[in-house]
Design a protein around this motif. Sequence first.
Motif, mmCIF file in Angstrom:
data_model
loop_
_atom_site.group_PDB
_atom_site.id
_atom_site.type_symbol
_atom_site.label_atom_id
_atom_site.label_comp_id
_atom_site.label_asym_id
_atom_site.label_seq_id
_atom_site.Cartn_x
_atom_site.Cartn_y
_atom_site.Cartn_z
ATOM 1 N N HIS A 45 5.801 45.377 -73.607
ATOM 2 C CA HIS A 45 5.206 45.876 -72.366
ATOM 3 C C HIS A 45 4.430 44.719 -71.745
ATOM 4 O O HIS A 45 3.475 44.228 -72.333
ATOM 5 C CB HIS A 45 4.281 47.062 -72.668
ATOM 6 N N SER A 82 1.204 48.273 -65.164
ATOM 7 C CA SER A 82 1.867 49.515 -64.773
ATOM 8 C C SER A 82 3.199 49.533 -65.499
ATOM 9 O O SER A 82 3.685 48.498 -65.939
ATOM 10 C CB SER A 82 2.057 49.614 -63.259
ATOM 11 N N THR A 83 3.752 50.714 -65.632
ATOM 12 C CA THR A 83 5.003 50.844 -66.373
ATOM 13 C C THR A 83 6.153 50.882 -65.379
ATOM 14 O O THR A 83 6.328 51.867 -64.656
ATOM 15 C CB THR A 83 4.973 52.097 -67.273
ATOM 16 N N HIS A 84 6.897 49.785 -65.325
ATOM 17 C CA HIS A 84 7.983 49.661 -64.353
ATOM 18 C C HIS A 84 9.050 50.740 -64.558
ATOM 19 O O HIS A 84 9.563 51.288 -63.591
ATOM 20 C CB HIS A 84 8.592 48.259 -64.417
ATOM 21 N N SER A 85 9.344 51.049 -65.823
ATOM 22 C CA SER A 85 10.381 52.043 -66.106
ATOM 23 C C SER A 85 9.946 53.465 -65.740
ATOM 24 O O SER A 85 10.772 54.376 -65.711
ATOM 25 C CB SER A 85 10.781 51.986 -67.589
ATOM 26 N N LYS A 104 1.299 53.530 -72.219
ATOM 27 C CA LYS A 104 1.554 52.131 -72.592
ATOM 28 C C LYS A 104 0.533 51.192 -71.953
ATOM 29 O O LYS A 104 0.086 50.232 -72.572
ATOM 30 C CB LYS A 104 2.958 51.691 -72.150
ATOM 31 N N ASP A 105 0.175 51.465 -70.720
ATOM 32 C CA ASP A 105 -0.772 50.616 -70.002
ATOM 33 C C ASP A 105 -2.177 50.744 -70.585
ATOM 34 O O ASP A 105 -2.859 49.741 -70.801
ATOM 35 C CB ASP A 105 -0.764 50.961 -68.516
ATOM 36 N N THR A 139 0.883 54.550 -67.366
ATOM 37 C CA THR A 139 1.240 55.430 -68.479
ATOM 38 C C THR A 139 0.394 55.076 -69.701
ATOM 39 O O THR A 139 -0.408 54.144 -69.669
ATOM 40 C CB THR A 139 2.737 55.296 -68.850
ATOM 41 N N ASN A 161 6.678 52.344 -61.749
ATOM 42 C CA ASN A 161 5.456 51.584 -61.484
ATOM 43 C C ASN A 161 4.221 52.480 -61.432
ATOM 44 O O ASN A 161 3.381 52.358 -60.548
ATOM 45 C CB ASN A 161 5.587 50.756 -60.209
#
Length: 100
Positions: free
Chosen positions: A44, A60-63, A71-72, A69, A66
Motif C-alpha cells: 500500500h 488513499s486507497t486507489h483500488s 489500509k490508510d 480505507t 481513491n
Amino acid sequence: MAQAVPSGWIESNDALTRTIQRADFVEALALVLEIAKLAEAANHHPDIDIRYRTIHLSLSTHSAGNKVTAKDFDLAKKINNLDENAIRTTSNDLRKKFAA
C-alpha cells in the motif's frame, strides 16, 4: 464505525494527509526510505512529495476509488510509529554513500 484519524494526520478530500519536517534533505530521504519499507510490506503506497526537508504524505486507497480505507489508517499509524533510531541509521548510511 469511523476510525479515529491518527495523530498528526488530517482527513480531507478523500485522503489522509500529513506534512513532516526533518533537519535536512538527507534526513527527509531517510524518512521516505523507512516509509517505503512499510509501504512495500503492506503493498500500500502513499503519494510522497519531498521539498528539501519537508515531506508531504497522502494516503488513499486507489483500488477503492481513491477513498480512505482501513489500509490508510493502518499505514498512517505505522508511519507514526517509525523508529527514530532506524531513521537515524538510514540517514547516516546515506551520508556515507553521498560522501563517497
